[in-house]
Scaffold this active site. Sequence first.
Site, PDB file in Angstrom:
ATOM      1  N   CYS A  60       9.186  35.721  12.643  1.00  0.00           N
ATOM      2  CA  CYS A  60       8.181  35.004  11.851  1.00  0.00           C
ATOM      3  C   CYS A  60       8.883  34.420  10.639  1.00  0.00           C
ATOM      4  CB  CYS A  60       7.088  35.964  11.401  1.00  0.00           C
ATOM      5  SG  CYS A  60       7.729  37.508  10.771  1.00  0.00           S
ATOM      6  N   ARG A  63      23.144  42.945  20.570  1.00  0.00           N
ATOM      7  CA  ARG A  63      23.211  41.689  19.804  1.00  0.00           C
ATOM      8  C   ARG A  63      24.261  41.790  18.707  1.00  0.00           C
ATOM      9  NH1 ARG A  63      18.201  40.292  16.648  1.00  0.00           N
ATOM     10  NH2 ARG A  63      19.741  38.922  15.744  1.00  0.00           N
ATOM     11  N   LYS A  83      30.858  39.711  13.128  1.00  0.00           N
ATOM     12  CA  LYS A  83      29.779  38.945  13.776  1.00  0.00           C
ATOM     13  C   LYS A  83      29.198  37.909  12.819  1.00  0.00           C
ATOM     14  CE  LYS A  83      25.463  40.376  13.606  1.00  0.00           C
ATOM     15  NZ  LYS A  83      24.379  39.444  13.276  1.00  0.00           N
ATOM     16  N   ASN A  84      28.913  38.307  11.585  1.00  0.00           N
ATOM     17  CA  ASN A  84      28.255  37.378  10.665  1.00  0.00           C
ATOM     18  C   ASN A  84      29.170  36.239  10.228  1.00  0.00           C
ATOM     19  OD1 ASN A  84      25.931  38.810  10.873  1.00  0.00           O
ATOM     20  ND2 ASN A  84      26.020  39.746   8.843  1.00  0.00           N
ATOM     21  N   ASP A  99      23.175  45.641   5.101  1.00  0.00           N
ATOM     22  CA  ASP A  99      23.433  45.941   6.515  1.00  0.00           C
ATOM     23  C   ASP A  99      24.006  47.346   6.732  1.00  0.00           C
ATOM     24  OD1 ASP A  99      22.436  43.547   7.391  1.00  0.00           O
ATOM     25  OD2 ASP A  99      24.367  42.540   7.504  1.00  0.00           O
ATOM     26  N   ARG A 157       9.815  35.862   6.813  1.00  0.00           N
ATOM     27  CA  ARG A 157      11.275  35.655   6.898  1.00  0.00           C
ATOM     28  C   ARG A 157      11.560  34.190   6.613  1.00  0.00           C
ATOM     29  NH1 ARG A 157      14.603  38.597   9.533  1.00  0.00           N
ATOM     30  NH2 ARG A 157      15.946  37.651   7.997  1.00  0.00           N
TER      31      ARG A 157
HETATM   32  C1  UD1 Z   1      22.664  37.296   6.441  1.00  0.00           C
HETATM   33  C2  UD1 Z   1      23.237  38.191   7.508  1.00  0.00           C
HETATM   34  C3  UD1 Z   1      22.448  39.517   7.556  1.00  0.00           C
HETATM   35  C4  UD1 Z   1      22.454  40.155   6.179  1.00  0.00           C
HETATM   36  C5  UD1 Z   1      21.959  39.171   5.115  1.00  0.00           C
HETATM   37  C6  UD1 Z   1      22.091  39.711   3.701  1.00  0.00           C
HETATM   38  C7  UD1 Z   1      24.083  36.641   9.142  1.00  0.00           C
HETATM   39  C8  UD1 Z   1      23.982  36.078  10.504  1.00  0.00           C
HETATM   40  N1  UD1 Z   1      23.144  37.531   8.802  1.00  0.00           N
HETATM   41  O1  UD1 Z   1      21.319  36.995   6.802  1.00  0.00           O
HETATM   42  O2  UD1 Z   1      23.105  40.379   8.491  1.00  0.00           O
HETATM   43  O3  UD1 Z   1      21.589  41.266   6.189  1.00  0.00           O
HETATM   44  O4  UD1 Z   1      22.725  37.953   5.176  1.00  0.00           O
HETATM   45  O5  UD1 Z   1      23.386  40.079   3.422  1.00  0.00           O
HETATM   46  O6  UD1 Z   1      24.991  36.334   8.397  1.00  0.00           O
HETATM   47  N2  UD1 Z   1      15.407  34.338   1.750  1.00  0.00           N
HETATM   48  C9  UD1 Z   1      14.358  33.549   1.329  1.00  0.00           C
HETATM   49  N3  UD1 Z   1      14.370  32.236   1.647  1.00  0.00           N
HETATM   50  C10 UD1 Z   1      15.403  31.667   2.359  1.00  0.00           C
HETATM   51  C11 UD1 Z   1      16.481  32.495   2.780  1.00  0.00           C
HETATM   52  C12 UD1 Z   1      16.451  33.827   2.457  1.00  0.00           C
HETATM   53  O7  UD1 Z   1      13.410  34.024   0.689  1.00  0.00           O
HETATM   54  O8  UD1 Z   1      15.362  30.462   2.615  1.00  0.00           O
HETATM   55  C13 UD1 Z   1      15.400  35.778   1.426  1.00  0.00           C
HETATM   56  C14 UD1 Z   1      15.364  36.653   2.676  1.00  0.00           C
HETATM   57  O9  UD1 Z   1      14.063  36.815   3.165  1.00  0.00           O
HETATM   58  C15 UD1 Z   1      15.987  37.917   2.142  1.00  0.00           C
HETATM   59  C16 UD1 Z   1      17.023  37.416   1.133  1.00  0.00           C
HETATM   60  O10 UD1 Z   1      16.632  36.095   0.803  1.00  0.00           O
HETATM   61  O11 UD1 Z   1      15.015  38.676   1.477  1.00  0.00           O
HETATM   62  C17 UD1 Z   1      18.458  37.406   1.648  1.00  0.00           C
HETATM   63  O12 UD1 Z   1      18.507  36.701   2.868  1.00  0.00           O
HETATM   64  P1  UD1 Z   1      19.828  35.923   3.305  1.00  0.00           P
HETATM   65  O13 UD1 Z   1      20.944  36.276   2.394  1.00  0.00           O
HETATM   66  O14 UD1 Z   1      19.491  34.491   3.484  1.00  0.00           O
HETATM   67  O15 UD1 Z   1      20.102  36.571   4.725  1.00  0.00           O
HETATM   68  P2  UD1 Z   1      20.530  35.843   6.067  1.00  0.00           P
HETATM   69  O16 UD1 Z   1      21.468  34.726   5.753  1.00  0.00           O
HETATM   70  O17 UD1 Z   1      19.328  35.567   6.889  1.00  0.00           O
END
Ligand code: UD1
Length: 440
Positions: A120, A402, A24-25, A310, A125
């Site tokens: 949020c 989802r 999915k990701n 995950d 987030r």
């Molecule tokens: C993706 C995956 C999710 C997985 C995560 C970590 C998808 C669709 N989702 O989510 O299933 O759990 O990677 O492996 O691929 N952060 C910030 N600022 C930002 C972006 C991220 O502070 O601009 C923080 C987030 O709050 C979190 C950490 O960085 O604490 C990791 O997030 P990130 O790796 O970006 O996760 P996603 O890409 O949202």
Amino acid sequence: MVTPYIIVEQSQPLKGQVSLNGAKNAVLVIIASLILTRGKSVLHNVPKSDDVLHMISLLKSLGASVFFFEEEHILQVDTTQLSSWNVNAEVMKKMRASILVMGPLLARFGKADIAAPGGCVIGSRPIDFHLKNFKKMGATVFENGDYLSAVTTGLRAGRYVLEYPSVGATENILMSAVLTPGQTYIVNAALEPEVMDLIDVLRKMGANIQVLAPATLCISGVSQLQSVEHTIIPDRLEAGSLLIAAAITKGEIEITNAIAEHMDVFLLKLEEMGHSIRLNANGQGIYLKASQNPRAVSFKTSPYPGFPTDLQAPMMAAQCIAEGISVIEETVFENRLVHVRELQKMGAQIKQEGTKAIVTGVEHLYGAQVIATDIRASCSLVLAGLCAKGTTRMTGIHHWTRGYDHLEKKLGFLGGNITIVNQEMPLSLTVNELGRENIL
Ligand code: UD1
């Protein structure tokens, strides 16, 4: 209003052979990357989960022509007529991964108008790594309440450093850089298998990307990209869930197309619990025979190749009935232990201290009425239900649908007793409880 829920009964040891759907990701970001091309692309091994359907709606709303052959798991996307950079707020809010269209839209149109993605976002987030780097690349970003608008007369190549290897930020910057003249470096990039699958797709399109040590992507911009045909990698998170399902029911399964090197630390921890794992010689295929007396293990989540966040919630379910004490530390997301309270309702002995959960194994879990608050929490509760005495009823199943393409059927095929009930939920759940959500 009818609120469907899942019923899970204590099940026999899971046994048999299954194969995985596409990740999915990986598929979500790869669909977004098709915005960078003109022409008809074909993706194979596409799971039919609700997030994938949302991403398809998003692309259609921009003018793409999309056909999803669901039975065959084939997606055809023609992006020739794509004409809009304005993403419908309703689609955007359904999932956080919608933010992944921002980089490709900026690269194609020099503009992107989007609503803040689900949940949020700018608060707890954040998407600040994405926005900061788009600004450094030369985009002007306007933030107006829930709406974001970015515009550029041309993105600039450069050296962009991530303070944390965010999966989404790496993917977004990468997709915006492939059509940007010059050499772009992304330092401290996420290198999850799903990011590598995206890189594979972008290279097939004609992009020039090198992966350098330590964790750096070097992108030499090209002037145009072509459409692609690609098979999505097997879902390591579905693999992890199935292996835990076999472990927790003391069963024995083989996953024919699981890629072991995508899940090394997770497999190491299953072995430390006492479960036997055998890998096929060609690197594809994992067999697990469960220990009858599993030992508790401790682990800490971290970016790839560490223990995946995950799989933290599903693995916690397995610790609840293992012998001894497990200390689980969540380091990727600050608020990803909401399932602790639900597992406690099932008799789990868990003490939470900040981002740590200390689990003392018990002899039995007991079926209870529980609420899924995110995709992986839903999986954790279903897995716990498979070994719990009695009946578990889980609401919040939109998180389950989802994230997974009918995983309940696959678990059922292996002997799990799981039913989705499309009727009124039991009255004993309160409106407040149902309102709690987490969008991941
Ligand atoms: C993706 C995956 C999710 C997985 C995560 C970590 C998808 C669709 N989702 O989510 O299933 O759990 O990677 O492996 O691929 N952060 C910030 N600022 C930002 C972006 C991220 O502070 O601009 C923080 C987030 O709050 C979190 C950490 O960085 O604490 C990791 O997030 P990130 O790796 O970006 O996760 P996603 O890409 O949202």
